[in-house]
Structures are given as C-alpha cells and as structure tokens.
Design a protein around this motif. Structure first.
Motif, PDB file in Angstrom:
ATOM      1  N   LEU A  15      -8.326  -4.158  -6.449  1.00 25.34           N
ATOM      2  CA  LEU A  15      -8.093  -4.880  -7.698  1.00 25.34           C
ATOM      3  C   LEU A  15      -9.361  -5.102  -8.509  1.00 25.34           C
ATOM      4  O   LEU A  15      -9.307  -5.683  -9.590  1.00 25.34           O
ATOM      5  N   VAL A  19      -9.296  -7.398 -11.741  1.00 28.31           N
ATOM      6  CA  VAL A  19      -9.420  -8.813 -11.400  1.00 28.31           C
ATOM      7  C   VAL A  19     -10.877  -9.129 -11.104  1.00 28.31           C
ATOM      8  O   VAL A  19     -11.499  -8.471 -10.273  1.00 28.31           O
ATOM      9  N   VAL A  80      -6.204 -16.700 -11.813  1.00 30.20           N
ATOM     10  CA  VAL A  80      -6.645 -15.323 -11.642  1.00 30.20           C
ATOM     11  C   VAL A  80      -7.408 -14.963 -12.906  1.00 30.20           C
ATOM     12  O   VAL A  80      -6.836 -14.930 -13.998  1.00 30.20           O
ATOM     13  N   LEU A  82      -9.142 -12.328 -15.125  1.00 31.81           N
ATOM     14  CA  LEU A  82      -8.905 -10.896 -15.282  1.00 31.81           C
ATOM     15  C   LEU A  82      -9.966 -10.234 -16.149  1.00 31.81           C
ATOM     16  O   LEU A  82     -10.421 -10.794 -17.147  1.00 31.81           O
ATOM     17  N   ALA A  86      -6.969  -5.314 -17.392  1.00 29.53           N
ATOM     18  CA  ALA A  86      -5.751  -5.903 -16.845  1.00 29.53           C
ATOM     19  C   ALA A  86      -4.677  -6.101 -17.899  1.00 29.53           C
ATOM     20  O   ALA A  86      -3.480  -6.070 -17.592  1.00 29.53           O
ATOM     21  N   LEU A  90      -2.146  -4.163 -15.901  1.00 26.41           N
ATOM     22  CA  LEU A  90      -1.520  -5.108 -14.974  1.00 26.41           C
ATOM     23  C   LEU A  90      -0.496  -5.982 -15.698  1.00 26.41           C
ATOM     24  O   LEU A  90       0.663  -6.051 -15.292  1.00 26.41           O
ATOM     25  N   TRP A 110       4.680 -13.760 -10.949  1.00 22.56           N
ATOM     26  CA  TRP A 110       4.054 -13.167  -9.769  1.00 22.56           C
ATOM     27  C   TRP A 110       4.516 -13.820  -8.464  1.00 22.56           C
ATOM     28  O   TRP A 110       3.887 -13.654  -7.410  1.00 22.56           O
ATOM     29  N   LEU A 127      -1.572 -12.749  -3.678  1.00 20.71           N
ATOM     30  CA  LEU A 127      -1.862 -11.964  -4.869  1.00 20.71           C
ATOM     31  C   LEU A 127      -2.597 -10.674  -4.544  1.00 20.71           C
ATOM     32  O   LEU A 127      -2.399  -9.656  -5.205  1.00 20.71           O
ATOM     33  N   ASN A 128      -3.433 -10.683  -3.527  1.00 19.12           N
ATOM     34  CA  ASN A 128      -4.079  -9.435  -3.098  1.00 19.12           C
ATOM     35  C   ASN A 128      -3.055  -8.418  -2.624  1.00 19.12           C
ATOM     36  O   ASN A 128      -3.277  -7.204  -2.746  1.00 19.12           O
ATOM     37  N   THR A 130       0.322  -8.544  -3.717  1.00 13.32           N
ATOM     38  CA  THR A 130       1.313  -8.327  -4.767  1.00 13.32           C
ATOM     39  C   THR A 130       0.771  -7.529  -5.950  1.00 13.32           C
ATOM     40  O   THR A 130       1.426  -6.601  -6.448  1.00 13.32           O
ATOM     41  N   LEU A 131      -0.415  -7.876  -6.417  1.00 12.44           N
ATOM     42  CA  LEU A 131      -0.899  -7.298  -7.675  1.00 12.44           C
ATOM     43  C   LEU A 131      -1.114  -5.788  -7.625  1.00 12.44           C
ATOM     44  O   LEU A 131      -0.832  -5.110  -8.624  1.00 12.44           O
ATOM     45  N   LEU A 134       1.783  -3.840  -8.827  1.00  6.06           N
ATOM     46  CA  LEU A 134       2.152  -3.976 -10.232  1.00  6.06           C
ATOM     47  C   LEU A 134       1.296  -3.130 -11.159  1.00  6.06           C
ATOM     48  O   LEU A 134       1.590  -3.033 -12.351  1.00  6.06           O
TER      49      LEU A 134
END
Length: 250
Positions: A15, A19, A80, A82, A86, A90, A110, A127-128, A130-131, A134
């Motif tokens: 990410l 991120v 988060v 960004l 992103a 994202l 999210w 989030l690490n 999930t993102l 996406l």
C-alpha cells in the motif's frame, strides 16, 4: 502532546504508493481541544466518535491554509492518511471539490466499526488486508514516476523537471492536478516543502533548509500555510497546530 494521545504506523508494503500512514488520536475526557489543521499534502479518511457523536466517517481533502477546528472531549479518531494517487486508484473519486473542505462517507466505509477504533492493532491489520483488494489494476506509470519523485524530494524539484522525469507534459500534469485535486502542481510542491520544514522548526532552526529562495521566501511560505511566522509555529503554544505537534522531533 498535552491532553492528547497519538500513535502512528506505516502501511503494508503493498500500500506504500497510496497510503502514507495509519494513525490514532484520542483526546482527554474533560475539555474540548481547539486546534489548527495545517496543510500537509495528504488526503485523509477519518473514522471518529466522541461522547456527543456516534461513529462517523469523513474524507478530508487537501488544504492550502490553516483551518481552525475543535476536537470534542472524549474523541477517538483513527485515520488513513493517503498519498495523492489514492484518489484515483483506491477511492476512485476526484477531490477537487473538497479543497479546504470535507465530504461525509458512509458509516460502514471499508467495513470499519466503532469497536475497531479502540484497538489500533486491529484497525491497522484490517485495513492492511482490505485496502489492497480495492486497488484498481495497472496505474499509469507516468503518474507513479511523478509521485515517487514528488515525495522523495519533498516537492523540491521544479515542475518542468518533474514533467521531464515522468515523461508527461507540464500542461497535462497541471490539468490532472486541477481536475483531481483542485490546485496546481506548483502549489502542491510548495505544500510539501512547507511540511518538510517541520522537523527543523521543531528543533528550533528558523532558517530555510528546503528549496526556498531565501529567508524572506521561507517566512512568506510559512505564513501563507500556517498563518504565523516560523518562530510562532516552532513555539506552537498549547499544541494548537495538530500535525506539527504530532510530528516526531528531528
């Protein structure tokens, strides 16, 4: 920071191009905390609740000036932060319409719940995982080159040199920046240089160390983005400049 607890972590390597960091802030339970938000070149997705408000989620656009706000007593906020790619790869949205402003997001954005804001490990872990799922495929290599150089140099390179290294025309870059982010590349570079001066100012060094023409230029840029002179930002009475307060000393 007085009346605030703060922690920050980097994202997973997958990410890193979109991120910058995950962070968590919690205010004291007794009094509200007035703060000033400084331009820092980031887009933020904020998840927060307080004693007075249930969980809400906000997309904070880029800032070009200091903005006064108040953190309510008992606020728990996870965020988060960004990097600009992103927005397209994202979030899949332009943020030009929220320059110096914000946009509400769905409360289930999210998949984050209020319970996860109390456990920063869980917030980051979720989030690490999930993102990355996406992210849209195949980002434009010109944009990757441009943003890599922007962040590596803290905005120190002139626009024509950035354009040459990215193999992308200055006119096209500025059109992209205006359409997606609401400002020019030159202004964004100035914000990154301003932010890069935080460590030296926290160390009490009130002279320009970034790509500023001279002392007068440095003072003008700090006043433009913070509303005060470098010495006043360095003093940071009552920890009112929130990003400056959270920045680690050099």
């Amino acid at each position: 920071m007085h009346n605030l607890s703060y922690e920050i972590r980097p994202p997973a390597a997958a990410l890193a191009h979109v991120v910058e960091s995950f962070w968590r802030l919690e205010t004291g339970a007794v009094v509200d905390k007035p703060v000033l938000l400084l331009p820092d070149g980031r887009i933020d997705v904020l998840f927060s609740y307080s004693r007075a408000e249930p969980l809400h989620v906000t997309l904070l656009g880029l800032g070009t000036e200091a903005e006064q706000t108040t953190l309510a007593a008992g606020t728990v906020l996870c965020a988060v932060s960004l990097r600009l790619p992103a927005a397209e790869y994202l979030l899949r949205t332009r943020v030009a319409d929220i320059l110096n402003s914000a946009r509400p997001l769905p409360t289930d954005f999210w998949g984050i719940t209020a319970a996860e804001l109390t456990d920063f490990n869980l917030f980051c872990t979720k989030l690490n995982a999930t993102l990355p799922t996406l992210l849209s495929p195949a980002p434009d290599p010109r944009k990757l080159r441009l943003f890599a150089r922007l962040y590596a140099t803290d905005g120190a390179l002139p626009v024509h040199e950035l354009a040459s290294e990215a193999s992308w025309s200055s006119r096209q870059i500025n059109r992209y920046f205006q359409e997606y982010f609401g400002l020019s590349l030159k202004t964004y570079c100035a914000i990154l240089r301003f932010r890069a001066s935080f460590p030296q100012l926290k160390a009490g060094r009130l002279f320009p160390e970034q790509d500023f023409t001279d002392q007068a230029h440095f003072i003008r840029e700090v006043r433009k983005f913070a509303g005060v002179r470098p010495k006043d930002l360095a003093r940071n009475a009552d920890d009112r400049f929130i990003q400056f307060s959270a920045w680690p000393p050099q």
